[in-house]
Scaffold this motif. Structure first.
Motif, PDB file in Angstrom:
ATOM      1  N   LEU A   1       0.859  -1.192   0.000  1.00  0.00           N
ATOM      2  CA  LEU A   1       0.000   0.000   0.000  1.00  0.00           C
ATOM      3  C   LEU A   1       0.887   1.232   0.000  1.00  0.00           C
ATOM      4  CD1 LEU A   1      -2.362  -1.375   2.766  1.00  0.00           C
ATOM      5  CD2 LEU A   1      -2.814  -1.314   0.299  1.00  0.00           C
ATOM      6  N   GLU A   2       0.734   2.064  -0.999  1.00  0.00           N
ATOM      7  CA  GLU A   2       1.607   3.231  -1.145  1.00  0.00           C
ATOM      8  C   GLU A   2       0.765   4.490  -1.220  1.00  0.00           C
ATOM      9  OE1 GLU A   2       4.867   4.212  -1.097  1.00  0.00           O
ATOM     10  OE2 GLU A   2       3.994   6.185  -1.535  1.00  0.00           O
ATOM     11  N   ARG A   3       1.120   5.440  -0.369  1.00  0.00           N
ATOM     12  CA  ARG A   3       0.342   6.684  -0.305  1.00  0.00           C
ATOM     13  C   ARG A   3       0.460   7.508  -1.592  1.00  0.00           C
ATOM     14  NH1 ARG A   3       1.799  10.062   4.776  1.00  0.00           N
ATOM     15  NH2 ARG A   3       3.714  10.281   3.626  1.00  0.00           N
TER      16      ARG A   3
ATOM     17  N   GLN B   1       6.558  12.064  -9.464  1.00  0.00           N
ATOM     18  CA  GLN B   1       6.313  12.754  -8.196  1.00  0.00           C
ATOM     19  C   GLN B   1       6.278  11.737  -7.045  1.00  0.00           C
ATOM     20  OE1 GLN B   1       6.130  16.063  -7.835  1.00  0.00           O
ATOM     21  NE2 GLN B   1       6.577  16.144 -10.039  1.00  0.00           N
ATOM     22  N   ARG B   2       7.182  11.920  -6.083  1.00  0.00           N
ATOM     23  CA  ARG B   2       7.208  11.006  -4.925  1.00  0.00           C
ATOM     24  C   ARG B   2       7.324  11.843  -3.659  1.00  0.00           C
ATOM     25  NH1 ARG B   2       6.627   7.330  -3.141  1.00  0.00           N
ATOM     26  NH2 ARG B   2       8.200   5.696  -3.069  1.00  0.00           N
ATOM     27  N   ARG B   3       6.227  12.489  -3.300  1.00  0.00           N
ATOM     28  CA  ARG B   3       6.276  13.381  -2.134  1.00  0.00           C
ATOM     29  C   ARG B   3       6.568  12.615  -0.844  1.00  0.00           C
ATOM     30  NH1 ARG B   3       2.650  16.233  -5.262  1.00  0.00           N
ATOM     31  NH2 ARG B   3       3.596  18.223  -5.812  1.00  0.00           N
TER      32      ARG B   3
ATOM     33  N   HIS C   1      22.249   9.385  -4.372  1.00  0.00           N
ATOM     34  CA  HIS C   1      22.293   8.052  -3.772  1.00  0.00           C
ATOM     35  C   HIS C   1      23.384   7.238  -4.473  1.00  0.00           C
ATOM     36  CE1 HIS C   1      18.426   8.714  -1.836  1.00  0.00           C
ATOM     37  NE2 HIS C   1      18.375   7.458  -1.385  1.00  0.00           N
ATOM     38  N   PHE C   2      23.924   6.276  -3.747  1.00  0.00           N
ATOM     39  CA  PHE C   2      24.768   5.259  -4.373  1.00  0.00           C
ATOM     40  C   PHE C   2      24.372   3.920  -3.753  1.00  0.00           C
ATOM     41  CE2 PHE C   2      28.438   2.566  -5.032  1.00  0.00           C
ATOM     42  CZ  PHE C   2      28.718   2.816  -6.374  1.00  0.00           C
ATOM     43  N   PHE C   3      24.254   2.906  -4.593  1.00  0.00           N
ATOM     44  CA  PHE C   3      23.829   1.590  -4.104  1.00  0.00           C
ATOM     45  C   PHE C   3      25.076   0.705  -4.018  1.00  0.00           C
ATOM     46  CE2 PHE C   3      20.155   3.841  -5.338  1.00  0.00           C
ATOM     47  CZ  PHE C   3      19.143   3.385  -4.504  1.00  0.00           C
TER      48      PHE C   3
ATOM     49  N   ARG D   1      20.725   6.874 -10.152  1.00  0.00           N
ATOM     50  CA  ARG D   1      19.967   7.861  -9.393  1.00  0.00           C
ATOM     51  C   ARG D   1      18.851   7.130  -8.646  1.00  0.00           C
ATOM     52  NH1 ARG D   1      18.794  11.552 -14.438  1.00  0.00           N
ATOM     53  NH2 ARG D   1      19.070   9.495 -15.383  1.00  0.00           N
ATOM     54  N   ARG D   2      18.504   7.650  -7.486  1.00  0.00           N
ATOM     55  CA  ARG D   2      17.525   6.973  -6.643  1.00  0.00           C
ATOM     56  C   ARG D   2      16.230   6.656  -7.393  1.00  0.00           C
ATOM     57  NH1 ARG D   2      15.106   6.099  -1.370  1.00  0.00           N
ATOM     58  NH2 ARG D   2      13.002   5.555  -1.968  1.00  0.00           N
ATOM     59  N   CYS D   3      15.732   7.649  -8.152  1.00  0.00           N
ATOM     60  CA  CYS D   3      14.437   7.451  -8.810  1.00  0.00           C
ATOM     61  C   CYS D   3      14.541   6.374  -9.894  1.00  0.00           C
ATOM     62  CB  CYS D   3      13.912   8.761  -9.377  1.00  0.00           C
ATOM     63  SG  CYS D   3      15.049   9.617 -10.454  1.00  0.00           S
TER      64      CYS D   3
ATOM     65  N   GLY E   1      13.229  -1.751   7.089  1.00  0.00           N
ATOM     66  CA  GLY E   1      13.792  -0.656   6.287  1.00  0.00           C
ATOM     67  C   GLY E   1      13.970   0.580   7.143  1.00  0.00           C
ATOM     68  N   ASP E   2      13.809   1.749   6.530  1.00  0.00           N
ATOM     69  CA  ASP E   2      13.997   2.991   7.289  1.00  0.00           C
ATOM     70  C   ASP E   2      12.985   3.138   8.409  1.00  0.00           C
ATOM     71  OD1 ASP E   2      16.109   3.693   5.679  1.00  0.00           O
ATOM     72  OD2 ASP E   2      15.342   5.690   5.208  1.00  0.00           O
ATOM     73  N   ALA E   3      11.826   2.503   8.307  1.00  0.00           N
ATOM     74  CA  ALA E   3      10.838   2.585   9.384  1.00  0.00           C
ATOM     75  C   ALA E   3      11.380   1.924  10.649  1.00  0.00           C
ATOM     76  CB  ALA E   3       9.529   1.921   8.966  1.00  0.00           C
TER      77      ALA E   3
END
Ligand SMILES: Cc1cc2nc3c(=O)[nH]c(=O)nc-3n(C[C@H](O)[C@H](O)[C@H](O)COP(=O)(O)OP(=O)(O)OC[C@H]3O[C@@H](n4cnc5c(N)ncnc54)[C@H](O)[C@@H]3O)c2cc1C
Length: 486
Positions: A43-45, A62-64, A73-75, A129-131, A331-333
């Motif tokens: 589920l993605e807002r 758009q990824r607000r 970013h670098f992976f 790039r991250r996106c 993850g980050d959460a």
């Protein structure tokens, strides 16, 4: 549980798993779980799916919900290793979208790396790039079996079910802002750095999780570039270089693009003007090993700055008991820290494999046992990476503070001294080089590298004079006058 299914001779339970958040790690986690046979709903807002084509992704996606979406970013190699082993089609999608492939050991001069070794393939990175990276992961996830991604579906809270243990709420699903309820055997919070999980837990009567929270203390000023030839500037020195009171990050990316970032301490008020493009450029030009990374066309319209980033670790076990069952954070959460070391996606995907393996080994039939097992497995194999990152950051910030005061940073911490010595020894010996890069790439922890036979002696012999080595950067005074008036 949905059903029982057979895979050859083995029987396993298929679970309904809801993941809140379709970020770069959330989607990777969803793929791992759905490929283990579970029915996964993400589920993605944010409502928009990635558009077709890297240019459109960069220009218009758009990824607000992800503040750092357009930031450098670098992976790291660990991320590529997880993809190579677990999700090779994602690695393939990344290559197809123009991700850069590089090997920080094999690409180094032979004088530094010595002869090629069998294990050197582990240092390969696949980055962009991250996106662009997130869009590649999403393209595979959108075609995957047993995986549904619902964009524009914002989770508003948790739905409680019958408790597995007295006094501890059990989560049986989520509620969307529309009021729709979605049932689940397991809810995975992957809503990122600003996860609202404590509020959601409080609303179902759960005890508050134990959060450790601190401002990570750095500010980032970054831009992306592209060259007309498609060539990326050569790295002279590492991607991350500590240059007195600032650090530079120069990160190759997909399709002939790259980024340049200056990292400062948030306390360093004199450098807050670095968001001004002319001052930023002048400062980058003053750094001898970094200036050539400006030889390209900027592809974003300004210097992007981000501050107030938190170091946060969330523990859903309090006093030896889960605050709730049927829900975990990943993850980050779960945990996030200073991004300049680029570890978020690597540590996140490491945790994703731990989650998948814990669901497989423990099952979800006993939610209490699952919650405890996942906590223990994370604490054992994922959390140490977070702790190492925090320790290194605290030292770096204290070092910057000392240098601003004109003092030398001499903490009473032999661990930090040996860390600096390992970095210094890297260019002087192929074993030290690989050891250092292993730590940077989240392949081995520093303590494990240093415990290799003979390593500590070698690092001490070759690296302990690190304080005497010149820093290839302007002095603090020169930096301040560059920033002030050029
Ligand atoms: C400046 C910066 C630079 C970074 N650089 C690097 C790097 O070089 N390398 C690296 O590996 N990592 C880096 N990171 C870290 C990396 O970005 C994160 O580790 C990664 O994004 C974590 O992925 P995630 O899926 O856990 O969360 P996120 O990517 O943050 O995704 C969370 C998702 O949850 C959604 N969401 C939020 N609330 C709700 C809700 N209520 N309902 C439904 N959906 C919701 C959001 O819209 C978002 O899509 C950087 C971070 C920052 C801040």
């Amino acid at each position: 549980m949905l059903d029982a299914s057979s895979a050859g001779e083995e029987w396993f339970a298929i679970a309904r798993i809801v993941i809140a958040g379709a970020g770069v790690v959330g989607l990777g986690t969803a793929l791992l779980l759905s490929r283990d046979g579970h029915e996964v709903t993400v589920l993605e807002r944010d409502a928009e799916a990635p558009p077709a084509g890297t240019q459109e992704i960069w220009d218009s996606w758009q990824r607000r919900g992800v503040n750092q979406f357009r930031l450098p970013h670098f992976f790291l190699a660990r991320y590529r290793n997880v993809l190579g082993t677990e999700l090779p089609d994602v690695a393939e999608a990344l290559r197809a979208s123009g991700a850069i492939r590089l090997n920080t050991v094999l690409d180094a001069p032979e004088t530094v790396r010595g002869a090629v070794r069998d294990e050197d393939g582990a240092f390969e990175c696949l980055s962009g790039r991250r996106c662009v990276v997130e869009a590649a992961v999403a393209s595979v996830a959108e075609r995957a079996d047993r995986l549904e991604i619902r964009r524009g579906a914002s989770v508003a809270g948790l739905v409680a079910g019958p408790a597995a243990r007295d006094g501890v709420p059990h989560v049986a699903g989520v509620r969307l802002t529309t009021g729709e309820e979605i049932a689940a055997d397991l809810v995975v919070d992957m809503t990122g750095r600003r996860s609202p999980l404590p509020r959601w837990l409080e609303a179902i009567g759960a005890q508050a999780p134990r959060d450790e929270l601190d401002d990570c203390g750095f500010i980032y000023y970054g831009r992306h570039f592209r060259s007309a030839s498609g060539d990326i500037p050569p790295a002279i020195g590492g991607f991350l270089q500590h240059l007195g009171t600032i650090s530079s990050l120069t990160l190759p990316a997909d399709n002939g693009t790259w980024s340049v970032t200056l990292v400062t301490s948030a306390k360093d008020k004199a450098l807050r003007v670095l968001h001004d493009a002319a001052i930023w450029e002048r400062t980058v030009r003053s750094l001898p090993l970094v200036a050539h990374w400006l030889d390209g066309e900027p592809i974003d319209d300004r210097v992007m700055a981000i501050a107030g980033i938190e170091d946060r670790h969330r523990n859903l076990m309090v006093d030896g008991a889960p605050v709730a069952t049927g829900v975990v954070a990943a993850g980050d959460a779960w945990a996030c820290s200073n991004p300049s070391v680029g570890r978020g996606a690597s540590i996140g995907m490491l945790q994703a494999t731990v989650l998948r393996d814990t669901v497989a080994a423990t099952g979800l039939e006993d939610p209490w046992e699952f919650a405890c097992s996942f906590h223990d497995a994370t604490a054992e194999s994922v959390e140490p990476w977070y702790r190492d990152t925090l320790t290194a950051d605290r030292h770096r910030l204290a070092e910057i503070d000392a240098l601003i005061q004109g003092a030398e940073y001499r903490p009473v911490d032999p661990g930090w001294e040996v860390s600096q010595a390992l970095a210094s020894s890297a260019l002087k010996d192929p074993d030290c080089f690989r050891g250092f890069i292993s730590v940077v790439m989240v392949l081995s922890r520093e303590a494990d590298v240093l415990s290799r036979p003979g390593m500590l002696d070698k690092v001490t012999a070759l690296g302990s004079g690190w304080r005497d080595e010149p820093i290839p950067a302007p002095t603090r005074g020169e930096l301040l006058s560059t920033v002030a008036d050029g």
